[in-house]
Design an enzyme around this catalytic site. Structure first.
Site, short mmCIF file in Angstrom:
data_model
loop_
_atom_site.label_atom_id
_atom_site.label_comp_id
_atom_site.label_asym_id
_atom_site.label_seq_id
_atom_site.Cartn_x
_atom_site.Cartn_y
_atom_site.Cartn_z
N CYS A 62 -62.09 43.90 -65.83
CA CYS A 62 -62.27 43.71 -67.27
C CYS A 62 -61.43 42.50 -67.67
O CYS A 62 -60.30 42.35 -67.19
CB CYS A 62 -61.82 44.96 -68.01
SG CYS A 62 -62.07 44.88 -69.80
N GLU A 112 -66.55 41.90 -61.96
CA GLU A 112 -67.38 43.09 -61.99
C GLU A 112 -68.46 42.96 -63.05
O GLU A 112 -68.23 42.42 -64.12
CB GLU A 112 -66.51 44.32 -62.27
CG GLU A 112 -67.23 45.64 -62.20
CD GLU A 112 -66.29 46.82 -62.35
OE1 GLU A 112 -66.69 47.82 -62.98
OE2 GLU A 112 -65.15 46.74 -61.86
#
Length: 496
Positions: free
Chosen positions: A352, A386
């Protein structure tokens, strides 16, 4: 802004004729469309939710032809009650409600399995990648926009309060429900790309999309922040006009008196971790989510207000947080951060990433991305963020990949050296997939005389030389004081 903004078409509310008449603050309800003042102009807006705060009644408005993140809570004084209000169609609403009730009953028939395990991080990542479009979409401007639900009443929402740990996507899915999940994920690539372009949202989970932003305003240090998305702060905080967050320990308070008392006692002046990088501009701190659970959870709650697809707020044990700060005489002020799994099965170097809104468009996002790749170089691994990335994160990564690949190819050309996708990947610590996607997007791959070649257009070289004339900050690898941490099995697993 959606394409319909350019053509002047109405974008809020369902299609079809609607009844119009005058309204009052008491009769105005969810689903009504009224003229609301925004940026000094009266604009058409749909009322998505209503709440009573300490300062009075407020209405959550979705403005016509505005991005989703620009929705906001407005007081009654900004609504023009002298003009007619468009009322929702009761017949259509009844049909929608009946459909929602039927789906709810069918879902409740499946009892949860006691032996069912929570999905692993890898399983969640694979599931999320299946609903994420190609990172380099070529979108046609003439493509018709897809119609997303305009109000929360169009969806089956069980509650509007604070969610349980992990959010919707962390809920346990039984084997019998697998076909239903597949149905949700079946939509065309073109429709998905259009949703991303016009909706300002990287998630297509209807429940996530319908969540109303629950915090109106945040005082964070010397800045007033206006959240973009829902964040699962305690429900009592949704009644406050402004919440106060300590910029050092990230504790949150609903009234100024309690916050002022806390600031007098708070002795923290930097993130509670090890400083692994420092130059004359920024510093980086490494924080273990297992050792500093409260601080990391507060960081996740803060970041969720500006990330619509983030689903992990409480279980921070398997993550390391790398926090970027700027130092003043008062201490180290939080600028942005990225989190990283202690051991990623998919080789991700970022889980993140976020730059706080007050520091965006100043080059800090580039520094965060570069630092993540510098750590990958120290580890001797190839890294990739990600998926899915937020819309702003995707743009930042695209620019970073393009600039670094072009600079490397120009250096190799000056030294008259040959290059390949594998050599570029190892030199920049990027995965071959990211390198190949970037080259394809820039149209630099050609097939000539039986060989694959990389060609840099002259216009791209001139554009890059012009960009180099601007002063930009970069991470100095020699200033990184860091060794890859080694963890035991217990510290790498989820803390359930």
């Amino acid at each position: 802004m959606s394409p319909s903004a350019l053509s002047g078409e109405a974008a809020v509310g369902p299609e079809g004729p609607r009844q119009k008449s005058r309204a009052t603050i008491d009769t105005l309800g969810v689903g009504c469309i009224a003229m609301v003042e925004k940026n000094g102009q009266a604009r058409r807006a749909e009322i998505l939710s209503i709440k009573d705060t300490k300062s009075g009644r407020q209405f959550y408005c979705n403005f016509d032809n505005f991005n989703k993140r620009l929705d906001e809570w407005v007081p009654a004084k900004r609504i023009d009650f002298d003009q007619d209000v468009e009322w929702p169609n009761p017949d259509k609403d009844k049909q929608k409600d009946s459909k929602g009730k039927n789906t709810t009953v069918s879902k409740k028939k499946v009892p949860p399995s006691k032996a069912q395990k929570r999905p692993s991080k890898r399983e969640q990542s694979v599931a999320s990648e299946t609903v994420t479009p190609h990172p380099w979409p070529e979108v046609s401007d003439t493509q018709p926009p897809s119609k997303a639900p305009s109000t929360p009443r169009d969806l089956d929402l069980k509650s509007t309060g604070t969610p349980t740990v992990g959010g919707d996507e962390m809920d346990v899915d039984d084997d019998d429900q697998a076909p239903e999940v597949k149905k949700e994920m079946e939509f065309s690539r073109e429709a998905e790309i259009e949703k991303l372009r016009t909706g300002g949202s990287m998630t297509q989970n209807p429940t996530e999309l319908a969540r109303i932003r629950n915090i109106s305003k945040v005082q964070f240090g010397q800045f007033d922040l206006f959240p973009w998305y829902f964040s699962p702060y305690p429900e009592s905080f949704t009644q406050e006009d402004v919440i106060f967050i300590c910029e050092f320990c990230l504790s949150y308070y609903g009234d100024k008196k309690s916050f002022t008392r806390h600031r007098q006692k708070c002795s923290l002046q930097h993130p509670p971790g090890n400083e692994i990088y420092r130059d004359d501009y920024v510093s980086f701190f490494e924080i273990d989510g297992r050792r500093q659970r409260t601080w990391c959870r507060n960081l996740c709650l803060l970041s969720k207000m500006f990330l619509d697809h983030k689903t992990l707020y409480y279980d921070v044990d398997p993550f390391l947080f790398y926090v970027m700060t700027q130092k003043t005489e008062k201490g180290h002020h939080l600028v942005g951060y990225f989190s990283k799994e202690k051991e990623s099965a998919d080789g991700y170097n970022v889980a993140c990433i976020l730059t706080l809104p007050q520091y965006q468009r100043k080059g800090f996002g580039r520094l965060l991305i570069q630092f993540s790749y510098e750590l990958s170089k120290v580890e001797g691994k190839l890294g990739s963020p990600e998926k899915p990335l937020s819309d702003l994160g995707l743009l930042s990564y695209r620019q970073y990949w393009s600039e670094n690949i072009i600079d490397l190819l120009l250096e190799l050309n000056d030294r008259d050296e040959k290059s390949s996708i594998e050599s570029i990947s190892s030199a920049l610590a990027m995965t071959t997939q990211d390198v190949e996607h970037t080259l394809q997007a820039l149209k630099m791959q050609v097939y000539h005389k039986g060989e694959h070649k990389l060609v840099i257009p002259e216009s791209m070289i001139l554009q890059r030389e012009k960009a180099k004339m601007k002063k930009k900050r970069y991470i100095s690898p020699e200033n990184i004081q860091w060794k890859p941490p080694v963890f035991t099995a217990s510290t790498r697993t989820w803390g359930w």
